[in-house]
Design an enzyme around this catalytic site. Sequence first.
Site, PDB file in Angstrom:
ATOM      1  N   GLN A 383       0.930  -1.357  -0.059  1.00 27.88           N
ATOM      2  CA  GLN A 383       0.029   0.100   0.164  1.00 27.88           C
ATOM      3  C   GLN A 383       0.918   1.051   0.064  1.00 27.88           C
ATOM      4  O   GLN A 383       1.577   1.452   0.828  1.00 27.88           O
ATOM      5  CB  GLN A 383      -1.083   0.104   1.236  1.00 27.88           C
ATOM      6  CG  GLN A 383      -1.828  -1.149   1.291  1.00 27.88           C
ATOM      7  CD  GLN A 383      -1.444  -2.254   1.858  1.00 27.88           C
ATOM      8  OE1 GLN A 383      -0.355  -2.598   2.149  1.00 27.88           O
ATOM      9  NE2 GLN A 383      -2.325  -3.381   2.200  1.00 27.88           N
ATOM     10  N   GLN A 405       0.089   0.008  -5.843  1.00 25.89           N
ATOM     11  CA  GLN A 405      -0.934  -0.376  -5.353  1.00 25.89           C
ATOM     12  C   GLN A 405      -1.688   0.773  -4.491  1.00 25.89           C
ATOM     13  O   GLN A 405      -0.913   1.474  -3.692  1.00 25.89           O
ATOM     14  CB  GLN A 405      -0.540  -1.612  -4.236  1.00 25.89           C
ATOM     15  CG  GLN A 405      -1.791  -2.134  -3.415  1.00 25.89           C
ATOM     16  CD  GLN A 405      -1.162  -3.326  -2.609  1.00 25.89           C
ATOM     17  OE1 GLN A 405      -0.225  -4.138  -2.931  1.00 25.89           O
ATOM     18  NE2 GLN A 405      -2.027  -3.928  -1.780  1.00 25.89           N
ATOM     19  N   ASP A 406      -2.966   0.928  -4.318  1.00 26.79           N
ATOM     20  CA  ASP A 406      -3.522   1.718  -3.484  1.00 26.79           C
ATOM     21  C   ASP A 406      -3.187   3.351  -3.930  1.00 26.79           C
ATOM     22  O   ASP A 406      -3.192   4.078  -3.128  1.00 26.79           O
ATOM     23  CB  ASP A 406      -3.587   1.845  -1.834  1.00 26.79           C
ATOM     24  CG  ASP A 406      -4.160   0.267  -1.545  1.00 26.79           C
ATOM     25  OD1 ASP A 406      -4.632  -0.312  -2.331  1.00 26.79           O
ATOM     26  OD2 ASP A 406      -3.847   0.015  -0.371  1.00 26.79           O
ATOM     27  N   ASP A 427      -5.848  -2.663  -6.625  1.00 28.98           N
ATOM     28  CA  ASP A 427      -6.858  -1.814  -6.035  1.00 28.98           C
ATOM     29  C   ASP A 427      -6.558  -0.215  -5.915  1.00 28.98           C
ATOM     30  O   ASP A 427      -6.467   0.391  -4.915  1.00 28.98           O
ATOM     31  CB  ASP A 427      -6.773  -2.281  -4.514  1.00 28.98           C
ATOM     32  CG  ASP A 427      -7.057  -3.772  -4.453  1.00 28.98           C
ATOM     33  OD1 ASP A 427      -7.768  -4.452  -5.269  1.00 28.98           O
ATOM     34  OD2 ASP A 427      -6.688  -4.398  -3.249  1.00 28.98           O
ATOM     35  N   ARG A 486     -13.036  -5.647  -6.930  1.00 28.44           N
ATOM     36  CA  ARG A 486     -13.004  -6.673  -6.029  1.00 28.44           C
ATOM     37  C   ARG A 486     -13.602  -6.039  -4.683  1.00 28.44           C
ATOM     38  O   ARG A 486     -13.310  -5.081  -4.455  1.00 28.44           O
ATOM     39  CB  ARG A 486     -11.732  -7.688  -5.834  1.00 28.44           C
ATOM     40  CG  ARG A 486     -10.541  -6.937  -5.257  1.00 28.44           C
ATOM     41  CD  ARG A 486      -9.322  -7.640  -4.959  1.00 28.44           C
ATOM     42  NE  ARG A 486      -8.234  -7.110  -4.308  1.00 28.44           N
ATOM     43  CZ  ARG A 486      -7.434  -7.555  -3.517  1.00 28.44           C
ATOM     44  NH1 ARG A 486      -7.335  -8.815  -3.363  1.00 28.44           N
ATOM     45  NH2 ARG A 486      -6.111  -7.107  -3.023  1.00 28.44           N
TER      46      ARG A 486
END
Length: 589
Positions: A383, A405-406, A427, A486
């Site tokens: 993250q 990511q993130d 994500d 997701r």
Amino acid sequence: MAPPATSATNFQLLLMLLLLATARRGNAAAVFAGLSFESEGEAEAFEDALLRQACFNVSAGGREACVSRLDTARGGAGSGPVPVLRAALRDTLGEAVGAAGAVRGLASLSNHAREEMAVRDCVELLGYSVDELGWALDAMAEAGDGGVEPDAPGSAAAARRAEDDLHAWLSAALGNQDTCVEGFRGTDGRLMRRVEAAVAQLTQLVSNLLSMHKRLRSITPLRHAPPGSNGTGGAAADPGSELPPWVMDVEGEGGKDEEPKPKPKSAHTGGSKPTRVDVVVAQDGSGRYRTVSEAVARAPSHSKRKYVIYVKRGVYHENVEVRKKKTNIVLVGEGMGETVISGSRSFSGGWTTFRSATFAVAGAGFVARDLTIRNTAGPAAHQAVALRVDSDRSAFFRVAVEGYQDTLYAHSLRQFYRDCRVAGTVDFVFGNGIAVLQRTLVATLPLAPGQTGSVTAQGRRDPNQNTGFAFHGCVVEAAHPTFLGRPWKPFSRVVVMESYLGPGVQARGWLEWAATGAGEHAVALATLFYGEYRNYGPGAGVAGRVRWPGYHAIVDAAVAGRFTVRRFIDGLAWLPGTGVTFTADLFRK
């Protein structure tokens, strides 16, 4: 370690509660006006049901004690449903203030840097909840309390918007506690369990408020939105106006500021008055400040007007925080890739996800345009947030948000992105805000070994929250394999409509949170809402999509219309004031 809470701190928290509970309601509308019942008995039964809903699953003192307390606070039977909601709001606000003090008091027990940071995050997040509950209470004005009379001209539209505000603020106040607890991930769990206990009652009470809001909304006479425009908004709702009407006319100070060159813009600006730049940031010293952080820190607090910060081209290596009190900030750069704010914090580097953001904004009414916000931690750093947004009614125009990511943490409240670029791997659009991304390029990047690409991880945890992500007229480039999303939480909600889906979008479209599909996340496949409407491109075919109960290949324009700027974020009420171009409705009906 952070010092424990002091009596002075507790006094300040209690004073905050008193001020919020007695705030003036002069600008509020009479929410949930026009309720009627067939008999006095029916009205009293509904009020009693609201009281019991407010006290559902409470632990402190028990349900009956809670009902008795709120019954007294609302003025007894026959006072009406709205006083019940108001009394419950005051009670929940008091719980939020108490929870903030309790968590602050746990700071002395932390023995690890990550724990200390997580406690600081929690105190800030609980402060957000206090603010949002206070705003909601402020919106609960009665006719005759200085609010809009129910039969006054325009009162129906004002009341509808006040009810929408209430819904947005309560939805945000519910999610803050989740983020607080999640910050202790990577610790031994000892302090996390104490924090969970400190905020559990607040979480339940806010969930109860959302249920009460739904009940009241269900019996409130239908209010229609005011007559719309041609469906396009922006500078004077002109579809051909590509740029907001910010003009780069700089207020000089001591010979330091110079006038930046304006970018070409369409001849028509809708008659908007040019906006004066307040300060310039330049690394070479030609502006008033050399860093964005300093310019934000020196900006006025609780500003009622737009305060414009112009940032000259260059790469600014800093982490910027626009706190709650810094309202109506406008950040203007010289273009995506020209003005760059860059950081490299990550979870792997010892930061909480919440605190890893290169740029974090919480002050309401924030607008950014023509710049890049970047996190360079890399695909293996887990993250690593580039942009975190907790700013209500915030807008981003031609802003690149780059990471892995993130990348984009749309954490809470109403947000709009137009002609932006968001890039990442896993994500990379996540959180629990109410966000519309319109005509935005969504770019997938190469994955680290063992990773599976996914665009979204939306975190709606309660069915009564009005949160979710809508991608409208976007380009999901998908140069690398990816799923559209997701379910991070059980009621995750994402809709992709009238968008191009590239070849890398996998045939199934959507991905389970965990390979096992166990526990809460198995339930989520039935309770989530994932929808696709009139998309096109090589990845847009729905024949091979997942067969989950919560997945919908939308064919009805009326269903898709719920996720437009007009309906989902009530954009007509506030986006024209940002100067950002937008389309209010579906492109094709």
